[in-house]
Each structure stands twice: as C-alpha cells, then as structure tokens.
Scaffold this motif. Structure first.
Motif, PDB file in Angstrom:
ATOM      1  N   THR A  32      31.730  48.009  -8.001  1.00  0.00           N
ATOM      2  CA  THR A  32      32.770  49.034  -8.021  1.00  0.00           C
ATOM      3  C   THR A  32      33.455  49.008  -9.382  1.00  0.00           C
ATOM      4  OG1 THR A  32      33.202  48.907  -5.649  1.00  0.00           O
ATOM      5  CG2 THR A  32      34.961  49.812  -7.022  1.00  0.00           C
ATOM      6  N   MET A  53      34.991  46.377   0.126  1.00  0.00           N
ATOM      7  CA  MET A  53      33.657  46.525  -0.461  1.00  0.00           C
ATOM      8  C   MET A  53      32.577  45.918   0.422  1.00  0.00           C
ATOM      9  SD  MET A  53      34.401  45.648  -4.473  1.00  0.00           S
ATOM     10  CE  MET A  53      32.648  45.533  -4.824  1.00  0.00           C
ATOM     11  N   PHE A 109      36.661  36.422  -9.298  1.00  0.00           N
ATOM     12  CA  PHE A 109      37.907  37.091  -8.925  1.00  0.00           C
ATOM     13  C   PHE A 109      38.746  36.103  -8.113  1.00  0.00           C
ATOM     14  CE2 PHE A 109      39.821  40.773  -6.232  1.00  0.00           C
ATOM     15  CZ  PHE A 109      41.031  40.613  -6.880  1.00  0.00           C
ATOM     16  N   THR A 142      41.645  35.913  -6.009  1.00  0.00           N
ATOM     17  CA  THR A 142      42.529  36.800  -5.242  1.00  0.00           C
ATOM     18  C   THR A 142      43.932  36.217  -5.075  1.00  0.00           C
ATOM     19  OG1 THR A 142      41.696  35.801  -3.204  1.00  0.00           O
ATOM     20  CG2 THR A 142      40.598  37.806  -3.964  1.00  0.00           C
ATOM     21  N   PHE A 149      38.604  45.175  -3.068  1.00  0.00           N
ATOM     22  CA  PHE A 149      37.620  44.099  -2.897  1.00  0.00           C
ATOM     23  C   PHE A 149      37.324  43.850  -1.415  1.00  0.00           C
ATOM     24  CE2 PHE A 149      36.985  39.471  -2.243  1.00  0.00           C
ATOM     25  CZ  PHE A 149      35.713  39.378  -2.786  1.00  0.00           C
ATOM     26  N   HIS A 150      38.375  43.788  -0.581  1.00  0.00           N
ATOM     27  CA  HIS A 150      38.172  43.503   0.838  1.00  0.00           C
ATOM     28  C   HIS A 150      37.399  44.621   1.532  1.00  0.00           C
ATOM     29  CE1 HIS A 150      40.337  39.787   0.898  1.00  0.00           C
ATOM     30  NE2 HIS A 150      41.455  40.348   0.421  1.00  0.00           N
ATOM     31  N   GLY A 210      34.187  37.267  -5.148  1.00  0.00           N
ATOM     32  CA  GLY A 210      34.042  38.397  -6.054  1.00  0.00           C
ATOM     33  C   GLY A 210      33.763  37.954  -7.477  1.00  0.00           C
ATOM     34  N   PRO A 215      43.528  45.930  -6.521  1.00  0.00           N
ATOM     35  CA  PRO A 215      42.188  45.348  -6.671  1.00  0.00           C
ATOM     36  C   PRO A 215      41.794  44.506  -5.458  1.00  0.00           C
ATOM     37  CG  PRO A 215      43.365  45.180  -8.727  1.00  0.00           C
ATOM     38  CD  PRO A 215      44.351  45.697  -7.726  1.00  0.00           C
ATOM     39  N   LEU A 230      33.677  45.246 -10.454  1.00  0.00           N
ATOM     40  CA  LEU A 230      33.831  44.132  -9.530  1.00  0.00           C
ATOM     41  C   LEU A 230      32.683  44.170  -8.540  1.00  0.00           C
ATOM     42  CD1 LEU A 230      35.520  41.781  -8.349  1.00  0.00           C
ATOM     43  CD2 LEU A 230      36.761  43.493  -6.981  1.00  0.00           C
ATOM     44  N   ARG A 231      32.114  43.037  -8.264  1.00  0.00           N
ATOM     45  CA  ARG A 231      31.018  42.957  -7.292  1.00  0.00           C
ATOM     46  C   ARG A 231      31.381  41.928  -6.225  1.00  0.00           C
ATOM     47  NH1 ARG A 231      24.795  40.788  -8.088  1.00  0.00           N
ATOM     48  NH2 ARG A 231      23.889  41.890  -6.297  1.00  0.00           N
ATOM     49  N   LYS A 232      31.088  42.296  -4.993  1.00  0.00           N
ATOM     50  CA  LYS A 232      31.324  41.374  -3.885  1.00  0.00           C
ATOM     51  C   LYS A 232      30.011  40.655  -3.568  1.00  0.00           C
ATOM     52  CE  LYS A 232      33.671  41.117   0.565  1.00  0.00           C
ATOM     53  NZ  LYS A 232      34.394  41.889   1.614  1.00  0.00           N
TER      54      LYS A 232
END
Length: 429
Positions: A20, A14, A61, A63, A11-12, A41, A7, A33-35
């Motif tokens: 996503t 995106m 999120f 991380t 994320f990185h 996130g 994940p 997940l949205r950046k």
C-alpha cells in the motif's frame, strides 16, 4: 491514504502480502507499506528506474513507536521516521542516477564492506609475533649474525612473557603496550636487554612501515598494514646503553700481550691474532673463512648497519706478527678457526673465555674480553692515530653519504701503520 485513517489503521486493514502506498517522497518515489504473513509490517521506498520497478526496504513498522518520532526505535520505524529514511534513500538514488542509482551504491557499499572485512581478517592473522619472526628471518637472509640474539630476546621477553600481546594484530599494538614490555625488563634490572628489545621491535616495525615504498623489503611485510611505528615514541633507558668506561690500560695490554706471546699453543696464537689485528669484534673474527684470507690482508663481513642492508665488507691488513699467529691457528678447509674438524667455527663465547683465562693467568683482575677492543682504541688515540683511522680499523659506523657510497678507498696503508704502531707500543719496555 485518507486523512481519516492513520498508518496503523491502514496497516491493520491490509491483506498479508499486499503493498500500500502511504505517501510521496521528495525528491522521487513513494513510501509503501507491506503486511507480511507473520502479521508484521515492512516499509519500502518505491520508484522506477530504466523502466523497471525498484523497491528498497526501509525497515520494520513499529506500531508502538511515537507517531511524531523521526528516528528509528529498536523495533523499527514510525511512519514519520520511515518518510525521513526514504527521503535519504531517494536523494542518494537521484544523486547517483547516471551510475545506476541506489542499487549501484548498495553494490559498491557491499564490495567495500567485503574488502574491509577481508582486510580486518588479514590483519588479525598478521600478529605481532609473526612480524617479529619475519624480521628475524630477514636478518638471517641478509647474513646478519644478530638474528639469533634477536630471536632469543623477542621470544623470551615478548612472545613468552606477553602471549596475548604477541597474538594481537601488529597494526593494533600501541606505544604504551611496548613501553610496558620494556618496563618489565627495566624493573628487573635488565636495562641493556630492554634497550635491545626496543631496538629489535623498532626495526621490525620500520621494515613493515617501509615495505610500501622500499622495494628491498620483502613484499610479505606489506601485509601487516603498518602505517606508523608504535615503538619510535618509546624512550630507551638512559642507563642501558652506556659505553664501556673501563678500557684496559696500556700496562694491562702490555702484560696481556707479553703473556700470550710467550705461549706456544693454539689458544694463545688465536688470541695474539685477535690483538695484533686491532681487537676486531670477536663475533665477526671467529667466522673468518679461508676464502677471505689473502697474502697481506683478510676480509671480515660486518653485519651491523641499517635494516634491509646486507653485511658490508671490512678489510684488515696483516702485520708480520698477525701473519705468524695466523699460521699457527689457521685450520684447513672452509673455516679459518675451528676445533671440530671444520664442522663449525669457534664460538665467540669460547674465544672470550680463553681471553679471560689468559688475562687471569697474567695477573689481570676484573678483566673482560671487550676491554681489549676499547683499550686498543684508547692506546692508538694516545699515540696520535686519528679517530677516522681508528674507526676504519675497528669497523665503527661510517657516516655520511660520501663515505658510505662514494669513497671506495680501503685506507690499507693507514690501517697497517696503526697496527704496526700498536705492536711497537706493546713491545716497548
């Protein structure tokens, strides 16, 4: 999501503002997940409801969270924690699908929180001080003379002595706090005052507690939200309510009567009227109005009784001696006993002081006006007058449903006979 990518790696990679899908969620929907533009996130649970896309935010999120953690950290959620949270949302949505799904649950929860906040704010405004003042106002509206004493006791020993407690919501006051208020008075040797304070506070809380079911209690008392009475579990001081153990004896009553009988002045006439009518409560007697004086009796209004009830009438017959005394001290106008032209009635303290002066002049020592009342009852008891008639003559509490609600008989002949017996005893050599 491919097996090769974590994940964090997804994320990185995106683009900011994009969603996503990371996993399917049981029993419905998916985890996305949205950046965000600031580089952080946000997890979402996504589904469709009534043909419309629905996204419900789960949380940030984190991380740095342990990958296998299933509970959120202070900074947000790991992937596994977000899956667990999304499953809870999805289950709630499906369980409420016929009533609008998760959105309707959120709306209901927001409404519940708003109502709870409003109720909390209302309770914050309904302080102990406001409850006690409302109770005193109710006593005054009911015509109970005790309202002034209640105001004085509660203001001095609660509002002034414990200002922080007075501003506490009444529903938050504890039994221990009430006991501490009483303890201060007991330790100062004011045991009787401590019990009076307890009685007033207990009655105030009982009004608020009963307001939900008793329509005779003003609606404003419901706002205090009282479900239980914190004063009820406190213990009254056992030494604070001891009855008068030193009534004036027969000889003392005779001496007092003969002294005031031989004085031809206003004060002595009123004192004779007080004694010849059975030692009625001075606080009630001085408030007698001419409208309540009749040819063979007069009517007092006894405010003592249950909270929420108006003063009950108390009828007292007039003996020949009482009529003669009344003629000498009765004033014109609305008030029967006044010394300022009818503006106010004579105070109870004034009449009690006159009685003490007369007793002192008659050679009686350690005399208090309240001893007249207890002395008369003791004398009538020794003369064979029953406790029931003595109680009705002096307006003691009337117990029992039958007596309070169905027995309208005023016992006038029996009361008159008791008063005539009293005069005969006082006059005998």
């Amino acid at each position: 999501m491919t097996k090769a990518q974590t994940p964090g790696q997804i994320f990185h990679a995106m683009q900011a503002g994009k969603f996503t899908t990371l996993a399917k969620i049981t029993p419905r929907g998916s985890l996305q997940l949205r950046k965000l533009k600031n580089g952080s996130g946000m997890f979402y649970w996504r589904t469709e409801h009534n043909g419309k896309e629905l996204r419900e935010p789960i949380g940030a999120f984190d991380t740095s969270a342990p990958p296998k953690s299933v509970t959120p950290t202070d900074r947000g959620y790991s992937f596994n924690a977000a899956v667990r949270a999304a499953e809870i949302v999805a289950t709630a949505h499906l369980g409420n699908i016929d009533s609008g799904g998760y959105q309707s649950l959120k709306t209901a929860k927001r409404k519940e929180q708003t109502l709870a906040l409003q109720k909390a704010q209302e309770l914050e405004e309904h302080t102990l001080e406001k409850l006690l003042i409302a109770y005193c106002d109710l006593l005054q509206d009911l015509g109970k003379t005790s309202h002034q004493e209640a105001r004085n006791v509660l203001k001095l020993h609660v509002m002034d002595a414990f200002p922080r407690l007075a501003q506490t919501p009444a529903s938050h006051v504890t039994t221990e706090q009430v006991a501490d208020v009483m303890r201060r008075l007991v330790q100062d040797g004011k045991r009787r005052t401590a019990n009076k304070l307890r009685s007033y506070m207990r009655a105030a809380y009982e009004c608020a507690k009963s307001a939900k079911t008793n329509p005779s209690i003003p609606l404003s008392f419901k706002g205090f939200g009282i479900a239980s009475n914190p004063v009820s579990d406190t213990a009254p001081d056992p030494h604070g309510n001891q009855a008068d153990k030193n009534p004036i004896n027969f000889g003392g009553l005779q001496t007092y009567w003969q002294h005031i009988k031989n004085l031809n002045d206003y004060r002595s006439a009123l004192l004779r009227f007080h004694l010849a009518t059975g030692g009625q409560r001075i606080a009630q007697l001085v408030r007698l109005t001419n409208a309540d004086v009749h040819a063979d009796h007069f009517v007092l209004h006894d405010p003592k009784g249950r909270t929420g009830q108006r003063a009950r009438t108390h009828v007292v017959p007039l003996t020949r001696e009482a009529k003669l005394a009344l003629e000498q001290c009765r004033a014109n106008g609305p008030l029967a006993f006044t010394s300022d032209g009818g503006k106010t009635h004579i105070s109870a303290t004034t009449l009690s002081g006159w009685a003490q002066d007369a007793a002192r002049a008659a050679g009686l020592v350690n005399f208090q006006a309240k001893q007249i009342r207890s002395g008369i009852e003791t004398l009538l008891a020794s003369a064979g007058i029953s406790s029931d008639i003595r109680g009705r003559l002096q307006s003691h509490g009337i117990s029992g449903i039958q007596n309070r609600h169905y027995n309208a008989y005023e016992y006038m002949p029996e009361k008159l006979k008791a008063l005539e017996k009293l005069i005969t005893l006082l006059e005998q050599n």
